[in-house]
Design an enzyme around this catalytic site. Structure first.
Site, short mmCIF file in Angstrom:
data_model
loop_
_atom_site.label_atom_id
_atom_site.label_comp_id
_atom_site.label_asym_id
_atom_site.label_seq_id
_atom_site.Cartn_x
_atom_site.Cartn_y
_atom_site.Cartn_z
CG ASP A 41 -2.12 0.86 1.11
OD1 ASP A 41 -2.00 1.95 0.54
OD2 ASP A 41 -3.20 0.45 1.58
CB THR A 82 -6.66 1.77 -0.66
OG1 THR A 82 -5.55 2.52 -0.16
CG2 THR A 82 -6.54 0.33 -0.18
CE LYS A 163 -5.07 1.27 4.39
NZ LYS A 163 -4.80 2.20 3.26
CG ASP A 164 -12.67 -2.72 5.32
OD1 ASP A 164 -11.88 -1.94 4.72
OD2 ASP A 164 -13.79 -2.36 5.74
NE ARG A 165 -9.44 1.44 1.46
CZ ARG A 165 -9.51 2.02 2.64
NH1 ARG A 165 -10.51 1.70 3.47
NH2 ARG A 165 -8.63 2.94 3.02
CG ASP A 302 -2.02 4.30 2.73
OD1 ASP A 302 -1.70 4.94 1.72
OD2 ASP A 302 -3.07 4.49 3.37
CG HIS A 350 -2.36 4.46 -3.67
ND1 HIS A 350 -1.47 5.00 -2.77
CD2 HIS A 350 -3.29 3.83 -2.91
CE1 HIS A 350 -1.86 4.72 -1.53
NE2 HIS A 350 -2.96 4.00 -1.59
#
Length: 542
Positions: A41, A82, A163-165, A302, A350
């Site tokens: 990330d 993300t 992170k969930d996503r 991130d 990203h």
């Protein structure tokens, strides 16, 4: 001799003559035992080389030495964040098709923003707050779905991220288990979309209370501070720092009662690697008759990058430690599946912009803007022009959702609203343009820009107008930095393959994030995801 007579004659030739150039076919198509997808990330491309001299041999260097490196690899759409990033990596698609526009977007029917993996009909498993997530908002299949379809669901997919996503989207619709981190409890959790209770191995892993153990150690630099010569000196005034610490300077004390802090330190990467190795062992990934898939996202870079920026000692220290985490993971996989029996790809969701104050201090363009001030000026000017109404229902990721019904009643066109906004932004140095998302072909953009915004636009989910900001400007508070633009610092990310089926080398040809999934599909002899628009990076494959 007639051609038909020639063909008939072939029927009577000895098999040894007819098949002299035929190659024996294997009884079973060779495939790797395990594919490991790694998304870091906020990993900008230059991190591969900025810290190269201080990396060890087993992590990033090993990937570059033994693998294939796409040196000009970019995102092919504008909103680099993300959710869309993970979705695009695993679908080989773009937000216009897979539907994940941003980390969250406005839904007019609900009159509110929704998280990209929010799902109101599921419940958390192992948590009461952080588990209402699923891939239902993802409109296409993933490479992980396609692998399971190809062998009639006899392989396994496990996805893991803080992170969930970052766990939900890579795992796809058919994941055997997607797990993310609950910052309130320090536990790994999931949702009822996948299962009714977490497996025993997850319960046992949570019982180890690793977050508290790691946080109790604080965060010390790996090297003497004088050796971080690739970064600015420690304690810059524009760094945000960590909760509970007076200044953004080493060493950091970390509260064991705040497990969410893990995501803003290198310990988040350690915890993720430990969880991944536990999953491989418990689920016996790579030990079955069919290729399995481990989708792994390291989210902590991130958290650190937003707070400290890409030129900080903290971010360099994190990447030196991540290098060691990767080395440990690869050594574990060498022993687990046998060296050369697994395939890895590494990329990022990203990049990130340099901190504006760092740019200014070095005489480069860039600054900060106040989002609230811009929105206020636009709404006030629209209201003054149109009898007290601004017609804006919502602004999300700088996409403006207009009240079309009210505009029709008042006989006001989208073009008229756009022109008023254009007058406002003429006095705003940070804003480059305002464009009509539903008429992009008529906008005065370069063809390169136009394609990036077209790849972002989904007619059922996107807004009507979009504000485009100048390079080097961000709307994040007074400290740290962010991403989310179509500029090179956000679009240029790594794509490195290594392991089974990969030919060592590199390419300077432009490749795109959508190329990853079809390349892995070709490696595995399977169909690419349903919305894939990418191309196979054929020179990387044996």
């Amino acid at each position: 001799m007639k051609f038909s007579h020639f063909l008939a004659g072939l029927l009577f030739l000895p098999a040894s003559v007819v098949l002299v150039n035929a190659q024996p076919q294997p009884a079973k198509l060779p495939r790797p035992k395990l594919v490991v997808g790694i998304v870091v990330d906020q990993m900008r491309y230059d991190y591969l080389y900025r810290y190269y001299d201080k990396y060890k041999e087993g992590g990033f260097r090993r990937m570059l030495r033994e693998g294939f490196n796409c040196r000009d690899h970019h995102y092919h759409y504008a909103n680099t964040s993300t959710g869309p990033g993970h979705a695009s990596v695993y679908t080989g698609s773009a937000p216009a098709i897979h539907g994940i526009l941003a980390n969250d977007w406005y839904v007019p029917a609900l009159n509110k923003n929704i998280n990209c993996v929010a799902d109101s009909i599921v419940s958390g498993v192992g948590t009461t707050k952080a588990g209402k997530g699923s891939p239902r908002n993802l409109l296409v299949t993933t490479i992980t779905d396609q692998l399971r379809i190809a062998n009639n669901f006899r392989s396994k997919t496990i996805s893991i991220a803080l992170k969930d996503r970052s766990a939900v989207l890579p795992g796809g619709h058919t994941s055997n288990g997607s797990y993310w981190y609950d910052g309130d409890t320090g536990n790994w959790v999931t949702s009822t979309f996948y299962m009714e209770k977490v497996p025993d191995w997850v319960t046992a892993f949570n019982a180890r209370k690793l977050p508290a153990t790691y946080l109790s150690k604080g965060w010390q630099p790996m090297l003497p501070l004088s050796e971080y010569t690739e970064s600015t000196t420690d304690d810059q005034r524009y760094e945000e720092g960590l909760e509970g610490n007076n200044k953004p300077v080493f060493p950091y004390k970390l509260s064991t009662s705040e497990p969410d802090l893990v995501g803003s330190t290198p310990w988040g990467n350690t915890l993720t690697r430990e969880m991944a190795m536990a999953a491989v062992q418990a689920e016996k990934l790579g030990k079955g008759a069919f290729t399995d898939f481990l989708a792994l996202s390291f989210s902590a870079p991130d958290g650190v990058g937003h707070k400290f920026g890409p030129n900080s000692v903290e971010q360099q220290d994190l990447y030196l430690r991540l290098d060691a985490e990767l080395a440990g993971l690869f050594e574990f996989l060498d022993n687990w599946t046998g060296k050369g029996n697994y395939t890895v790809f590494l990329t990022a969701d990203h990049g990130v912009m340099d901190v504006p104050e760092f740019l200014a201090a070095n005489k480069m363009p860039g600054s900060r803007y106040q989002s609230g001030d811009i929105q206020r000026k636009i709404k006030e000017r629209l209201a003054a022009e149109f009898g007290g109404e601004h017609f804006i229902k919502a602004i999300s990721s700088w996409q403006i959702y207009l009240d079309k019904k009210r505009m029709i009643e008042k006989n006001v066109s989208v073009t008229a609203v756009q022109e008023v906004i254009r007058e406002v932004i003429a006095d705003l140095p940070e804003v480059a343009n305002v464009v009509n998302l539903r008429n992009l072909h008529q906008e005065t953009l370069t063809e390169y820009q136009k394609q990036l915004y077209l790849n972002d636009f989904n007619p059922k989910r996107s807004g009507d107008l979009l504000l485009i900001f100048q390079p080097g400007w961000i709307g994040r508070g007074n400290h740290g930095t962010t991403h989310g633009t179509p500029y090179n610092y956000d679009t240029h990310v790594p794509f490195v393959l290594f392991g089974w089926g990969v030919k060592p080398g590199e390419t300077f040809n432009r490749t795109h994030i959508s190329d990853i999934a079809p390349t892995i599909a070709a490696l595995l002899h399977i169909l690419p995801p349903s919305g894939s628009i990418g191309k196979i990076v054929g020179e990387a494959l044996k």
